[in-house]
Design a protein around this motif. Structure first.
Motif, PDB file in Angstrom:
ATOM      1  N   ARG A  79       1.221  -4.326   0.802  1.00  0.00           N
ATOM      2  CA  ARG A  79       0.376  -3.162   0.543  1.00  0.00           C
ATOM      3  C   ARG A  79       1.170  -1.947   0.076  1.00  0.00           C
ATOM      4  NH1 ARG A  79      -2.452  -1.008   4.993  1.00  0.00           N
ATOM      5  NH2 ARG A  79      -1.126  -2.054   6.516  1.00  0.00           N
ATOM      6  N   ALA A  80       2.477  -1.956   0.338  1.00  0.00           N
ATOM      7  CA  ALA A  80       3.255  -0.734   0.103  1.00  0.00           C
ATOM      8  C   ALA A  80       3.765  -0.617  -1.331  1.00  0.00           C
ATOM      9  CB  ALA A  80       4.428  -0.705   1.059  1.00  0.00           C
ATOM     10  N   GLN A 102       8.054  -7.369   5.052  1.00  0.00           N
ATOM     11  CA  GLN A 102       8.089  -5.929   5.350  1.00  0.00           C
ATOM     12  C   GLN A 102       9.271  -5.239   4.677  1.00  0.00           C
ATOM     13  OE1 GLN A 102       8.270  -5.416   9.612  1.00  0.00           O
ATOM     14  NE2 GLN A 102       6.102  -5.895   9.901  1.00  0.00           N
ATOM     15  N   LEU A 110       7.057  -0.854   6.681  1.00  0.00           N
ATOM     16  CA  LEU A 110       5.961  -0.990   5.713  1.00  0.00           C
ATOM     17  C   LEU A 110       5.574  -2.452   5.513  1.00  0.00           C
ATOM     18  CD1 LEU A 110       7.611   1.254   3.002  1.00  0.00           C
ATOM     19  CD2 LEU A 110       5.521   1.884   4.203  1.00  0.00           C
ATOM     20  N   ASP A 111       4.298  -2.667   5.295  1.00  0.00           N
ATOM     21  CA  ASP A 111       3.813  -3.997   4.907  1.00  0.00           C
ATOM     22  C   ASP A 111       4.118  -4.174   3.419  1.00  0.00           C
ATOM     23  OD1 ASP A 111       2.323  -6.135   3.980  1.00  0.00           O
ATOM     24  OD2 ASP A 111       0.631  -5.741   5.335  1.00  0.00           O
ATOM     25  N   GLU A 117       0.946   4.531   2.104  1.00  0.00           N
ATOM     26  CA  GLU A 117       0.195   3.267   2.030  1.00  0.00           C
ATOM     27  C   GLU A 117       1.032   2.097   2.587  1.00  0.00           C
ATOM     28  OE1 GLU A 117      -2.915   3.169   1.030  1.00  0.00           O
ATOM     29  OE2 GLU A 117      -3.135   0.981   1.102  1.00  0.00           O
ATOM     30  N   GLY A 118       0.425   1.314   3.473  1.00  0.00           N
ATOM     31  CA  GLY A 118       1.090   0.118   3.989  1.00  0.00           C
ATOM     32  C   GLY A 118       1.968   0.335   5.210  1.00  0.00           C
TER      33      GLY A 118
END
Lengths: 124, 165
Positions: A105-106, A80, A101-102, A16-17
């Motif tokens: 969202r991560a 990030q 990764l964002d 995710e992310g």
């Protein structure tokens, strides 16, 4: 066992992310494969630049006399996470997985866990 | 009749000679190109030498201590000739770059505009990914500098080797 392309695709979709992922040879600084990325995140540049990061850390540990292996390196930015995971075993020396990764969202713990799993299944 | 033809041929030769541009003498190194080579070597400490040369093998600027730049430029021109034919024969388009890995290091040549190339020597431990990134950028910059100085006034020369990034 997954090949490079499948492993990168899996990282891209299952973690995710994820905004970009690359498998990099840090003896040359060249990417063996990439997935994701964007205009803002050029994965070729990231591969070359993070090769210097990995080399610097390996050299520092040599100088400190630490006879250990690096499992992963985490770099936290404003928006990030960048995760570098060095590949181990089966003649995979000199390679690392690079994951961007964002942060919003991560899930970092989950991302690390999933990246480890992907590494274990990866056959280069 | 034969003699008339021969004299005519000689006259044509002389006309062609007059029309062809005079042989260019080796110019002093371009300070801007030299500065670009210096910047490149500062960014890539594992470079052991940098030579900017014209495609016909003349040194434009060099920063390569302990290396014969004229020889490197001449060999680059020879390698370029083969590379051009190879890319051409295999339908890969114009020349972009050439990387040779020896036991003790790398020799890399990058297109720099239409009339120049950039040849770099590097240690075996160099980060090739970064070498490519930095050298392509420097090649494009040197190409701009050379094409600007070589361009005839009021005529825009198009660069047949556009460099990405």
């Amino acid at each position: 066992m997954a090949n490079t392309e499948a492993a990168l695709k899996e990282a891209m979709t299952s973690i995710e992310g994820t905004v970009g992922v690359a498998l990099v040879d840090y003896t040359s600084g060249m990417a063996l494969g990439t997935a994701g990325g964007s205009k803002e995140l050029d994965l070729t540049v990231a591969a070359a630049g993070n090769t210097d990061v990995v080399r610097a850390k390996v050299r520092t540990m040599e100088l400190l006399g630490l006879n250990e292996d690096i499992e992963d390196i985490l770099i936290t930015l404003d928006s990030q996470y960048h995760l570098i995971r060095l590949l181990k075993g089966r003649g995979n020396n000199g390679l690392f997985l690079y994951l961007a990764l964002d942060k919003g969202r991560a899930n970092l713990a989950m991302a690390r866990h999933q990246l480890k799993k992907i590494e274990n299944e990866l056959e280069v | 009749m034969k003699r008339a033809l021969r004299t005519r041929a000689i006259r044509a030769d002389k006309r062609a000679e007059r029309r062809s541009p005079p042989m260019t003498l080796p110019k002093p190194p371009d300070p801007e190109v030299l500065a670009e080579l210096g910047r490149l070597r500062a960014r890539l400490p594992q470079l052991t030498g940098a030579v900017a040369a014209s495609v016909d093998g003349l040194v434009l600027a060099e920063d390569a201590p302990g290396i014969e730049p004229e020889g490197v430029a001449a060999l680059t021109a020879a390698a370029l000739g083969v590379s051009l034919r190879l890319t051409d024969a295999t339908g890969q388009g114009g020349f972009r770059e050439l990387l040779v890995r020896g036991e003790d290091g790398y020799v890399a040549t990058y297109a720099a505009g239409a009339s120049a190339v950039l040849t770099l020597l590097a240690e075996p431990r160099i980060n090739v990914g970064r070498l490519h990134l930095e050298a392509r950028r420097a090649g494009a910059r040197i190409g701009e500098l050379m094409d600007r100085t070589n361009a005839p006034p009021q005529e825009q020369t198009t660069n047949p080797n556009p460099t990405p990034n």
